[in-house]
Design an enzyme around this catalytic site. Structure first.
Site, PDB file in Angstrom:
ATOM      1  N   ASP A 103       0.793  -1.527   0.092  1.00 39.89           N
ATOM      2  CA  ASP A 103      -0.060  -0.012   0.133  1.00 39.89           C
ATOM      3  C   ASP A 103       1.193   1.545  -0.016  1.00 39.89           C
ATOM      4  O   ASP A 103       1.858   1.522   0.617  1.00 39.89           O
ATOM      5  CB  ASP A 103      -1.111  -0.138   1.235  1.00 39.89           C
ATOM      6  CG  ASP A 103      -1.785   1.300   0.863  1.00 39.89           C
ATOM      7  OD1 ASP A 103      -3.148   0.161   0.814  1.00 39.89           O
ATOM      8  OD2 ASP A 103      -1.712   1.707   1.703  1.00 39.89           O
ATOM      9  N   TYR A 141     -13.275  13.826  -6.137  1.00 38.29           N
ATOM     10  CA  TYR A 141     -12.225  13.225  -6.972  1.00 38.29           C
ATOM     11  C   TYR A 141     -11.098  14.078  -8.006  1.00 38.29           C
ATOM     12  O   TYR A 141     -10.125  14.071  -7.146  1.00 38.29           O
ATOM     13  CB  TYR A 141     -13.181  11.950  -8.289  1.00 38.29           C
ATOM     14  CG  TYR A 141     -12.333  11.545  -9.262  1.00 38.29           C
ATOM     15  CD1 TYR A 141     -11.000  11.194  -8.594  1.00 38.29           C
ATOM     16  CD2 TYR A 141     -12.567  11.768 -10.324  1.00 38.29           C
ATOM     17  CE1 TYR A 141      -9.920  10.623  -9.831  1.00 38.29           C
ATOM     18  CE2 TYR A 141     -11.436  11.573 -11.605  1.00 38.29           C
ATOM     19  CZ  TYR A 141     -10.493  10.317 -11.059  1.00 38.29           C
ATOM     20  OH  TYR A 141      -9.734  10.458 -11.615  1.00 38.29           O
ATOM     21  N   GLY A 153     -24.018  15.823 -12.098  1.00 42.86           N
ATOM     22  CA  GLY A 153     -22.857  16.132 -12.405  1.00 42.86           C
ATOM     23  C   GLY A 153     -22.028  16.162 -13.706  1.00 42.86           C
ATOM     24  O   GLY A 153     -21.379  16.341 -14.067  1.00 42.86           O
TER      25      GLY A 153
END
Ligand code: UDP
Length: 345
Positions: A51, A139, A281
């Site tokens: 990770d 995002y 959106g």
């Protein structure tokens, strides 16, 4: 070059790794396999499962590396609206962890797989790099925040960084294609209908101010994206410390209806479509100008016709009807020869 591709087991990352290996580079993939696939690791590349928040594992993977491609991010607008914390944790905190590990390892060349979502609702199209950035979801906001971190690392620690901003990616190579769960993207959803796995495609709105009333999006072939990543990695070798930003796009765009029609032609299947209400959106037209990338990086998309993108995606689907699900889980997948690094979980 010795390259580290962070997030290299995903759709964009794995196809880029294929290209780098073909070009003779030594490639290690660093991926936590949260959305990537072990079987997407191309032959000749090494996989380290880890990770980006894990500094010690990153430090080991960065040893001797010349340059990094960073593709490890959460990338669904809807998910980001529902769980912004996840996006800040992975896309910002995870990214900064990568920058710190690079700095500690003395690796300063970085290419970032960014997004045109950083622009939000554009005031004009095609969008140029200097246009206003005003993301409308976590995002886009978190991708832009990471670009900011790259810029300041360039100033403080001599990083040579390039951020590539693009919208919709489609197509496949023979080995790697798009396999998301859940799938929300237009091309794979349309091909699901062609394959008989869904009854119809939903067209989200046909009352937009565009020629056929459906949204227009900028699609580039994942192979062209891979070439752009390679050119950008090369360019970081010559640049002065800085962050350079390039849009990648087709400058024309295709409408949702055009995508469905192309899929009907390519597959020879009926692909029923139903118009439903707009998705929240979605701006009517998103198209980026890639003049700067063409001029300065020498990038020229070679595969990004709608026909080619859809037919390559269809060919991959036909060859992998269950995506990566059927691949053996022993680390070799359908790509015998991919190596999983010792010590990888
Ligand atoms: N779209 C659609 N039906 C679908 C999925 C997407 O009409 O089932 C439309 C969506 O509204 C957008 C375009 O296709 O205008 C591309 O959407 P996608 O989710 O593939 O990518 P995005 O542009 O959101 O990154």
């Amino acid at each position: 070059m010795k390259l580290l591709v962070v997030g290299g087991a995903g759709y964009v990352g794995s196809t880029s790794v294929e290209r780098f290996v073909e070009a003779g580079h030594e490639v290690t993939i660093f991926d936590n396999l949260s959305s990537g696939h072990r079987a997407a690791v191309p032959r000749g590349a090494r996989l380290v499962i880890g990770d980006i928040a894990d500094g010690s594992r990153l430090a080991a993977a960065l040893d001797g590396v010349d340059a990094v491609l960073h593709c490890a991010a959460r990338s669904l607008v809807g998910e980001s609206m529902a769980d912004p914390g996840l996006y800040y944790r992975v896309n910002v905190a995870g990214g900064v962890s990568l920058l710190e590990s690079m700095r500690a390892a003395g690796v300063t060349r970085l290419v970032y797989s960014s997004t045109a979502a950083v622009y939000g609702e554009p005031r004009r199209v095609p969008i140029a790099e200097a246009d206003r950035t005003q993301p409308i979801n976590p995002y886009g906001e978190t991708k832009l925040a990471f670009e900011g971190a790259m810029r300041w690392f360039s100033a403080a620690h001599d990083f040579r960084a390039i951020s590539l901003r693009y919208f919709n990616v489609a197509g496949a190579t023979e080995m790697n294609g798009e396999d998301h769960d859940p799938e929300t993207h237009l091309v794979p959803l349309v091909l699901r209908v062609a394959a008989g796995e869904a009854t119809h495609v939903q067209i989200f709105g046909q009352d937009y101010p565009t020629p056929d009333g459906t949204c227009i999006r900028d699609f580039i072939h994942v192979r062209d994206l891979a070439s752009a990543h390679l050119l950008a990695l090369d360019a970081t070798g010559e640049a002065d410390p800085s962050l350079e930003v390039y849009n990648l796009g087709s400058a024309a765009g295709f409408s949702v209806r055009e995508v469905v029609e192309a899929a009907r032609r390519v597959t020879g299947r009926a692909i029923p479509a139903r118009v439903v209400k707009r998705r929240t959106g979605d701006p009517p037209v998103l198209v980026a100008s890639s003049r700067r990338a063409r001029r300065e990086l020498g990038w020229a998309p070679a595969h990004s016709t709608l026909e080619q993108m859809v037919s390559d995606a269809w060919a991959w689907r036909e060859a992998h009807p269950n995506g990566y699900a059927d691949a053996p889980s022993d680390g070799t997948g359908p790509v015998a020869g991919a190596r999983v690094a010792a010590g990888a979980r």
